[in-house]
Enzyme design. Structure first.
Site, PDB file in Angstrom:
ATOM      1  N   GLU A 485       0.786  -1.148   0.044  1.00 36.49           N
ATOM      2  CA  GLU A 485       0.035   0.014   0.051  1.00 36.49           C
ATOM      3  C   GLU A 485       0.977   1.218  -0.019  1.00 36.49           C
ATOM      4  OE1 GLU A 485      -2.997  -0.277   3.196  1.00 36.49           O
ATOM      5  OE2 GLU A 485      -3.820  -2.077   2.187  1.00 36.49           O
ATOM      6  N   GLU A 566      -4.210  -9.144   0.304  1.00 39.63           N
ATOM      7  CA  GLU A 566      -4.996  -8.624   1.230  1.00 39.63           C
ATOM      8  C   GLU A 566      -6.220  -8.716   1.208  1.00 39.63           C
ATOM      9  OE1 GLU A 566      -2.584  -5.720   3.366  1.00 39.63           O
ATOM     10  OE2 GLU A 566      -4.345  -5.057   4.596  1.00 39.63           O
TER      11      GLU A 566
END
Ligand SMILES: *[C@@H]1O[C@H](CO)[C@@H](O)[C@H](O)[C@H]1NC(C)=O
Ligand SMILES: *[C@@H]1O[C@H](CO)[C@@H](O)[C@H](O)[C@H]1NC(C)=O
Ligand SMILES: *[C@@H]1O[C@H](CO)[C@@H](O)[C@H](O)[C@H]1NC(C)=O
Ligand SMILES: *[C@@H]1O[C@H](CO)[C@@H](O)[C@H](O)[C@H]1NC(C)=O
Ligand SMILES: *[C@@H]1O[C@H](CO)[C@@H](O)[C@H](O)[C@H]1NC(C)=O
Ligand SMILES: *[C@@H]1O[C@H](CO)[C@@H](O)[C@H](O)[C@H]1NC(C)=O
Ligand SMILES: *[C@@H]1O[C@H](CO)[C@@H](O)[C@H](O)[C@H]1NC(C)=O
Length: 878
Positions: A485, A566
């Site tokens: 991220e 994720e």
């Protein structure tokens, strides 16, 4: 972990030998195999974990800082910098004279302890909204400067050898002195590294001193603090196999044959050129934790290495009928060990072992294939802390985590978001897990003021190359992740950084592919065309009420593997149920009725239908995964709860994301994942508990997790109806209109027309007793100080049923040669420090972690609580 007793110290040496057997990819051969030669120069790798002195300072005690010593620290990374002109050269002389690094400094008043050590985990917790270390970082005192000091002795037999310090992980900004002289350092707290002590050592006592520093606001989650992994002293001929200097990969792999390619990097830190070296490598099976029979050898190669130079030797061999490494349960994780000898004038001067596995990995548009078999990734993300023992890495605690995940049916772990302890990968190799090995949470743009972005420009190359060289022999590692991220996902500079990192990765390991976890890159973001594999965080399956983005990426990149790096971010508090219950299969958690949140208590309902706004329930993720069968699988956020990131209640101390709570008690959704991932387990799991005196006559939904396809629920013998679980939308059985009355719920399930499993949940009686049990019913513990026993307490009624919603305070004590390391109950709002021997139960359960202090005998663990019959459990020290 806190200071150990003196007795534990004495027994440490034994531990290290045992650890060597099963743990490190490079193993000191002297400890594991009969020595074939009597060369005085054979490698020794000794644990330096025992007998340290430690002091933590909350304000800077020595006027040192990373930036002050940076010029002396950067050269520690030079061997990992490819462009020779960019390698830092050490300035002449010594940086400054530091009191705490001097042999003469009197450290007797400092704490005596053994490694691994996490100085923050003992607490106390900071509470409140303005805490210096807030919820995100786990409210524990990680900040400040920590000094560690230890003496070690060298004798005349060590003269002329290379003496090296190996640190598997220390948080963070490590600086090392020997005998008052600055040696070097390494800032990234998750990295493993080696420093050459040779020019600073002396015969007799040597004073090692290590300084660490952690800034506030340096991480998004609990980083731990201190020397939290193993530390080693290696003594070896100055001509030797370099640190992490072997690499074995396999190609043309089949059951009939496999070709192995070996690269050995030989380093000469001595003053004389070595002109007549031979490198010989034998291949042995690795069996029962030991080096077994020899099954082959690489052709011997000759090499010359000049003083202060390295040279590499390549050779290849084809093995017939190799025993392949593959993930469980469909394959077997067979391992091999290569024993490499460096010979000078026909005399062995170094022996170095490398554990490896033979297997093929392919990355297809339909997911990952291992040895030709498509393996759907049933993965979990895991942070590095181990609950109430903090970040101090203890093999038995990590093993318990992996075992419980494997029983659930998980076959893969993502090491979010940092390099794991080397022993975690050893466990994964042995247990047959696939690993998504991840290194960075930030690149150039930070997420926190003082996080890794500050040093990314100077350190990314050394950190990435050293990480890959450390981990690439592990067959469990099937993919690299070089970012999570990251803030630069959508920018062109981010795409350039990704390309630069991925190029390094391909240079260091052309056999595996790389990915990053992309939560907001789109199919048209430049970075998406750079990454080898498309790893999506949440967006793939559809976050909140949003649409899945899998098909958009698929149509833009029809040939790239896509998977969920994720997924889910479901949140719940074990044993806590809130009403009403959403009728949807997924809802964004908030504090309004039906959305799962209880802001009064900072609990989230365990109906396990609630997720953060950027996530989705497990059920909704399953729908998407199954709708797009080309998706390679998922890594659920997270397998276990972890310290820090207590979303949605920042006032708490640990997470709500785990499928298993921080103490190791499964939440309800453990069985939801098991029903999907390990469907042959004959299991039915009912929720909620059935102790609701205030709900008589009220609608109280009952949900059941099972791999069955049909189920009938009975309340006090009265059928509540038959439910068929219909693909592709249903992943649980729901009876949402059950009216509560006390008594017994029973579910009977069927699969394909036949009885599958039944289960019962009944209203319990009042609590009368404490019942103790041990993880896996283990009734013994190793006396080496490095084994842990996990003792659970159930607050139980007279029939032995755990009584929910009954949370008395429990006092733990130990008789015999043991100690309580920590206690926990899995409640993210419990601020009693982890080492406390008093712990309230939560949802009727509590946990004590016990360690043997060294003497033989039996350890009796006792739990008492006012008004309840005392419980005991006895462990034999072996
Ligand atoms: C640290 O620096 C400050 C100011 O620069 C100085 O007053 C102090 O004496 C120094 N402390 C040590 C331990 O060197
Ligand atoms: C450094 O400290 C040691 C021990 O206190 C002392 O003997 C030595 O003279 C000092 N060196 C310098 C350059 O100040
Ligand atoms: C040895 O193997 C390494 C890694 O694959 C490669 O970079 C190098 O070119 C090889 N050297 C020789 C001489 O084949
Ligand atoms: C090394 O051993 C080989 C084979 O035993 C022998 O032919 C050779 O002369 C030896 N070399 C040295 C330098 O001893
Ligand atoms: C929180 O407390 C308020 C005030 O006592 C109460 O009205 C509300 O029902 C409570 N919420 C929950 C979820 O228990
Ligand atoms: C279901 O049962 C039928 C008949 O008993 C059998 O032929 C079939 O193989 C079974 N299917 C599965 C998936 O077990
Ligand atoms: C399952 O059903 C059998 C037969 O009715 C019963 O004896 C047993 O107690 C049930 N088990 C559970 C866990 O409900």
């Amino acid at each position: 972990m806190g200071p150990n007793s003196v007795q534990a110290t004495a027994h440490r040496l034994l531990v290290f030998v045992l650890l060597l057997l099963g743990s490190c990819p490079e193993v000191a051969v002297g400890a594991v195999a009969p020595r074939q030669n009597t060369s005085p120069l054979t490698r020794e790798r000794l644990s330096l974990n025992a007998g340290w002195r430690f002091q933590r300072f909350t304000s800077n005690p020595d006027n040192l800082s990373y930036s002050k010593l940076k010029a002396w620290i950067l050269p520690s990374a030079s061997s990992y910098i490819k462009d020779a002109s960019s390698r830092a050269l050490r300035p002449a002389g010594q940086p400054t004279n530091v009191t705490y690094a001097q042999a003469t400094f009197d450290d007797k008043s400092w704490d005596a302890l053994n490694l691994p050590h996490d100085w923050a985990v003992k607490g106390p917790f900071y509470t409140g909204s303005n805490a210096v270390i807030g919820g995100g970082m786990g409210r524990l005192p990680i900040q400040g400067v920590g000094w560690y000091r230890k003496k070690f002795t060298l004798t005349s037999t060590d003269q002329g050898k290379g003496i090296f310090l190996e640190v598997d992980g220390a948080m963070s900004y490590v600086m090392v002195w020997l005998n008052g002289n600055f040696v070097g350092g390494w800032p990234y707290g998750y990295a493993s590294f080696q420093l050459d002590l040779t020019s600073y050592v002396q015969q007799g006592d040597n004073q090692l001193a290590i300084r660490l520093e952690n800034a506030v606001d340096s991480s998004r989650f609990y980083p731990g603090a201190g020397i939290y992994r193993n530390v080693w002293l290696t003594k070896v001929s100055t001509t030797h196999v370099q640190y992490h200097g072997t690499w074995i990969s396999s190609r043309q792999v089949s059951e009939e044959s496999a070709t192995l390619d070996l690269v050995v990097q030989v380093e000469n830190t001595g003053s004389a050129s070595q002109t007549d070296l031979q490198i010989a490598t034998d291949i042995h099976v690795f069996q029962g934790g030991k080096i077994g029979e020899k099954v082959g050898q690489f052709p011997t190669a000759k090499v010359q290495v000049g003083s202060a130079k390295t040279a590499s030797v390549n050779s290849s061999v084809t093995l017939s009928n190799p025993r392949l490494w593959g993930p469980k349960p469909s394959q077997t994780p067979n391992l091999y060990v290569a024993v490499t000898r460096v010979l000078s004038n026909n005399q062995t001067i170094d022996e170095y072992t490398t554990r490896f596995g033979i297997r093929s990995v392919q990355y297809t548009a339909d997911g990952v294939k291992v040895n030709g078999e498509r393996i759907y990734l049933q993965g979990v993300c895991q942070h590095h802390d181990l609950g109430s023992i903090g970040s101090a890495f203890i093999v038995s605690a990590a093993k318990r985590q992996l075992e419980m995940l494997q029983e659930m049916g998980s076959n893969a772990v993502r090491t979010s978001h940092n390099p794991p302890a080397p022993e975690l990968l050893d466990l994964a190799d042995e247990m047959g897990f696939l690993i998504l090995d991840e290194i960075f949470d930030t690149w150039n743009s930070g997420k926190r003021t003082n996080d890794f972005h500050l040093i990314f420009p100077d350190w990314h190359e050394a950190d990435l190359r050293s990480f890959i060289r450390r981990d690439r022999n592990h067959p469990s590692v099937v993919m690299w992740s070089y970012g999570n991220e990251v803030a630069e996902q959508r920018s062109s500079s981010g795409a350039n950084t990704a390309r630069m990192l991925q190029d390094i990765l391909h240079e260091e390991d052309p056999t595996r592919l790389g990915t990053i976890a992309m939560d907001n890159a789109t199919p048209t973001s430049a970075i998406t065309s750079v990454v080898d594999i498309i790893g999506l965080n949440y967006q793939g399956e559809g976050r909140g009420t949003g649409q899945p983005t899998f098909p958009n990426f698929r149509s833009a990149f029809p040939n790239k593997m896509i998977f969920s790096t994720e997924s889910s971010s479901g949140i719940s508090t074990r044993g806590t149920y809130l009403f009403p219950v959403t009728s949807s299969n997924s809802a964004t958690e908030d504090d309004t009725p039906g959305n799962g949140g209880d802001a009064n208590n900072s609990y989230v309902s365990s109906y396990d239908l609630y997720a953060v706004s950027w996530g989705a329930s497990p059920d909704k993720v399953f729908v998407s995964q199954d709708k797009y069968p080309y998706v390679g699988g998922e890594f659920v956020w997270t397998g276990w709860d972890y310290i820090g990131e207590p979303t949605p209640y920042d006032s708490s101390r640990s997470s709500y994301f785990g499928i298993i709570d921080l103490a190791g008690f499964p939440k309800d959704r453990y069985y939801l994942y098991q029903s999907r991932w390990n469907p042959t387990v004959r299991m039915a799991h009912i929720l909620p508990h059935w102790n609701w005196p205030e709900r008589v006559g009220l609608v109280t939904p009952v949900h059941v997790f099972s791999s069955a396809d049909k189920a009938e629920l009975f309340l006090n013998g009265v059928s509540q109806g038959v439910v068929n679980k219909k693909a592709p939308s249903d992943y649980r059985f729901r009876w949402d209109k059950v009216t509560y009355q006390p008594g017994k719920l029973e579910v009977v399930t069927y699969k394909n027309g036949s009885f599958w499993a039944n289960a019962t949940v009944a209203t319990t009686g009042d609590a009368t007793q404490l019942k103790l049990s041990s993880y896996k019913n283990r009734d013994s513990i190793r006396g080496d100080g490095n084994d842990l026993a996990f003792i659970s307490v159930g607050v139980s009624d007279k029939d032995g049923n755990v009584v929910p919603r009954t949370d008395p305070s429990i006092s733990f004590s130990v008789q015999g040669p043991g100690e309580i390391v920590s206690t926990d109950n899995g409640n993210p709002t419990d601020f009693v420090p982890f080492p406390s021997k008093e712990r309230k139960a939560f949802g009727g359960l509590a946990l004590a972690i016990v360690r043997a202090t060294g003497e033989s005998g039996t350890i009796t663990v006792t739990a008492t609580s006012k008004g309840l019959t005392t419980g005991t459990f006895t462990l034999k020290v072996v």
